[in-house]
Design a protein around this motif. Structure first.
Motif, mmCIF file in Angstrom:
data_model
loop_
_atom_site.group_PDB
_atom_site.id
_atom_site.type_symbol
_atom_site.label_atom_id
_atom_site.label_comp_id
_atom_site.label_asym_id
_atom_site.label_seq_id
_atom_site.Cartn_x
_atom_site.Cartn_y
_atom_site.Cartn_z
ATOM 1 N N LEU A 172 -0.707 -24.918 20.077
ATOM 2 C CA LEU A 172 0.509 -25.347 20.753
ATOM 3 C C LEU A 172 0.992 -24.329 21.782
ATOM 4 C CD1 LEU A 172 2.353 -26.614 17.543
ATOM 5 C CD2 LEU A 172 0.773 -27.856 19.038
ATOM 6 N N ASN A 173 1.567 -24.846 22.874
ATOM 7 C CA ASN A 173 2.121 -23.946 23.889
ATOM 8 C C ASN A 173 3.492 -23.448 23.450
ATOM 9 O OD1 ASN A 173 4.009 -25.944 24.513
ATOM 10 N ND2 ASN A 173 3.024 -26.558 26.429
ATOM 11 N N VAL A 174 4.165 -22.696 24.311
ATOM 12 C CA VAL A 174 5.437 -22.055 23.967
ATOM 13 C C VAL A 174 6.509 -23.070 23.550
ATOM 14 C CG1 VAL A 174 6.266 -22.019 26.364
ATOM 15 C CG2 VAL A 174 7.074 -20.278 24.747
ATOM 16 N N ASN A 175 6.390 -24.305 24.060
ATOM 17 C CA ASN A 175 7.355 -25.354 23.709
ATOM 18 C C ASN A 175 6.938 -26.167 22.490
ATOM 19 O OD1 ASN A 175 8.927 -24.639 25.859
ATOM 20 N ND2 ASN A 175 8.286 -26.321 27.187
ATOM 21 N N GLY A 176 5.797 -25.804 21.900
ATOM 22 C CA GLY A 176 5.316 -26.556 20.745
ATOM 23 C C GLY A 176 4.570 -27.819 21.115
ATOM 24 N N ASP A 177 4.113 -27.922 22.374
ATOM 25 C CA ASP A 177 3.380 -29.101 22.840
ATOM 26 C C ASP A 177 1.883 -28.802 22.949
ATOM 27 O OD1 ASP A 177 5.751 -30.549 23.140
ATOM 28 O OD2 ASP A 177 6.054 -29.769 25.181
ATOM 29 N N VAL A 178 1.104 -29.871 22.968
ATOM 30 C CA VAL A 178 -0.343 -29.760 23.171
ATOM 31 C C VAL A 178 -0.656 -30.037 24.641
ATOM 32 C CG1 VAL A 178 -2.559 -30.873 22.687
ATOM 33 C CG2 VAL A 178 -0.988 -30.381 20.813
ATOM 34 N N GLU A 179 -1.319 -29.085 25.299
ATOM 35 C CA GLU A 179 -1.838 -29.265 26.660
ATOM 36 C C GLU A 179 -3.307 -28.872 26.617
ATOM 37 O OE1 GLU A 179 1.593 -28.559 29.940
ATOM 38 O OE2 GLU A 179 0.774 -26.736 29.070
ATOM 39 N N SER A 227 -7.078 -30.563 33.386
ATOM 40 C CA SER A 227 -6.287 -29.508 32.748
ATOM 41 C C SER A 227 -4.880 -30.018 32.491
ATOM 42 C CB SER A 227 -6.243 -28.249 33.622
ATOM 43 O OG SER A 227 -5.470 -28.473 34.779
ATOM 44 N N ALA A 228 -4.199 -29.348 31.539
ATOM 45 C CA ALA A 228 -2.840 -29.718 31.135
ATOM 46 C C ALA A 228 -2.745 -31.196 30.757
ATOM 47 C CB ALA A 228 -1.832 -29.370 32.230
ATOM 48 N N VAL A 285 3.785 -22.977 29.597
ATOM 49 C CA VAL A 285 3.560 -24.368 29.992
ATOM 50 C C VAL A 285 2.775 -24.372 31.302
ATOM 51 C CG1 VAL A 285 4.692 -26.514 30.708
ATOM 52 C CG2 VAL A 285 5.670 -25.143 28.854
ATOM 53 N N GLY A 286 1.717 -25.163 31.364
ATOM 54 C CA GLY A 286 0.916 -25.248 32.580
ATOM 55 C C GLY A 286 -0.171 -24.200 32.701
ATOM 56 N N ARG A 287 -0.288 -23.312 31.709
ATOM 57 C CA ARG A 287 -1.354 -22.298 31.759
ATOM 58 C C ARG A 287 -2.721 -22.968 31.696
ATOM 59 N NH1 ARG A 287 -5.814 -20.888 28.138
ATOM 60 N NH2 ARG A 287 -6.408 -18.768 28.638
ATOM 61 N N VAL A 288 -3.625 -22.546 32.557
ATOM 62 C CA VAL A 288 -4.990 -23.064 32.575
ATOM 63 C C VAL A 288 -5.943 -21.898 32.352
ATOM 64 C CG1 VAL A 288 -6.759 -24.226 33.941
ATOM 65 C CG2 VAL A 288 -4.369 -24.931 34.146
ATOM 66 N N GLY A 289 -6.858 -22.051 31.438
ATOM 67 C CA GLY A 289 -7.845 -21.011 31.162
ATOM 68 C C GLY A 289 -9.165 -21.300 31.841
ATOM 69 N N ASP A 290 -10.233 -20.779 31.251
ATOM 70 C CA ASP A 290 -11.560 -20.917 31.860
ATOM 71 C C ASP A 290 -12.189 -22.285 31.643
ATOM 72 O OD1 ASP A 290 -13.828 -20.464 29.382
ATOM 73 O OD2 ASP A 290 -11.770 -19.928 28.998
ATOM 74 N N THR A 291 -11.832 -22.960 30.538
ATOM 75 C CA THR A 291 -12.555 -24.148 30.099
ATOM 76 C C THR A 291 -12.772 -25.208 31.181
ATOM 77 O OG1 THR A 291 -11.975 -23.828 27.796
ATOM 78 C CG2 THR A 291 -12.485 -26.076 28.452
ATOM 79 N N PRO A 292 -11.750 -25.569 31.973
ATOM 80 C CA PRO A 292 -11.990 -26.615 32.964
ATOM 81 C C PRO A 292 -12.553 -26.098 34.286
ATOM 82 C CG PRO A 292 -9.693 -26.033 33.010
ATOM 83 C CD PRO A 292 -10.327 -25.164 31.962
ATOM 84 N N CYS A 293 -12.750 -24.798 34.386
ATOM 85 C CA CYS A 293 -13.188 -24.208 35.660
ATOM 86 C C CYS A 293 -14.716 -24.080 35.700
ATOM 87 C CB CYS A 293 -12.520 -22.854 35.878
ATOM 88 S SG CYS A 293 -10.718 -23.002 35.970
#
Length: 308
Positions: A69-76, A93-94, A194-202
């Motif tokens: 979960l992200n900082v707001n407790g949501d799944v992105e 992403s997101a 919120v909105g953080r994107v890592g390596d996975t979709p790149c």
């Protein structure tokens, strides 16, 4: 070509004995499903999508249902897929409220002229393609609610993001026709912005596939993987004549030395050789080839079984 599939379940640490067995069974189910697709004449793209879908549906893994979960407790969620035959690729992403982001990534690859859609654009495209949405609660597990609470409480007190063992799922495959593909999917990092994107979709970081070299899927600290372009860097070493193991050791070693970033990867070459390597505490993985299933979680632990 004799088909091959290799899958990983991300970096892991301090897995309880019961959970370790569930993770092992999950990774074996994914590899078995992917291998069955290949044996039935399916493409490498079909196989990696099928294997990753199994892992996205398994709450033990940080992808799909079971995403952190992200900082707001949501799944992105983030995901990407690539076909080594023509270098076509798709990524999202997101993504929110979708059970299988890897299926949406494949639709981006095959039904648009783009490689990458994000957030609201990805959601609109999913709706246009008839991809069903699922309630947020269906993706959230009790374990991840507790992980978020623990992370918020301990933030800054323990290991840095670079040193954490972080989860992603992925698969690489070689099919009967000699085509390779990769797929990678993740819920990201616990307590991420919120909105953080890592390596996975790149493409080039979370994975890469090229019939002239092979296919790779990575896992680990996303920011570190992005900075070194881990997937393409590893395949560059393969192009230079290194063995798969040497290439993996060189690129993972460079990331660790330069950035203290931990990670892991799975590789299949155009000739059908395969390798798994990691610098994190452990990495659940399984590989199927020639009717045999190889699997493991911890270093120097490999079991071999015959596939039905």
């Amino acid at each position: 070509m004799n088909p091959v599939i290799v899958v990983h379940g991300g970096g892991a640490s301090n897995i309880s004995k019961d959970r370790k067995e569930r993770v092992r069974q999950g990774i074996i189910r994914a590899a078995t499903e992917g291998y069955k697709i290949l044996k039935d004449g399916g493409s490498a793209v079909d196989a990696v999508e099928g294997a990753v879908t199994v892992l996205e549906d398994d709450p033990e893994f940080n992808a799909g249902c079971g995403s952190v979960l992200n900082v707001n407790g949501d799944v992105e969620m983030d995901a990407s897929i690539m076909n080594g035959k023509d270098l076509s690729a798709g990524a999202v992403s997101a993504a929110r409220g979708i059970a299988n982001p890897i299926k949406l990534a494949r639709l981006v690859m095959e039904r648009t002229t783009h490689c990458f859609l994000t957030d609201q654009g990805a959601a609109k495209f999913a709706a246009a393609m008839g991809v069903p949405t699922v309630p947020q609660e269906q993706l959230v597990t009790e374990r991840n609610l507790k992980r978020l609470e623990k992370e918020k409480h301990e933030k800054g007190a323990f290991k840095s993001d670079c040193e954490k063992n972080l989860g992603t799922v992925g698969a690489v495959a070689l099919d009967h026709n000699g085509n390779v593909a990769y797929a990678t999917s993740t819920g990201g990092i616990v307590n991420k912005m919120v909105g953080r994107v890592g390596d996975t979709p790149c493409i080039g970081s979370g994975g890469y596939a090229d019939n002239n070299i092979g296919a790779i899927s990575t896992t680990g600290h996303g920011e570190s993987i992005l900075k070194v372009n881990l997937a393409r860097l590893t395949l560059f070493h393969v192009e230079q004549g290194k063995t798969l193991e040497e290439a993996a050791d060189l690129s993972l070693g460079y990331m660790k030395a330069k950035l203290k970033g931990l990670g892991g990867l799975i590789l299949v070459s155009k000739a059908g050789d395969w390798a798994v390597k990691w610098t994190s505490a452990s990495m659940p993985w399984a590989a199927a080839k020639d009717g045999q299933l190889h699997s493991g979680i911890d270093l120097d632990e490999t079991s071999v079984a015959n596939l039905p």
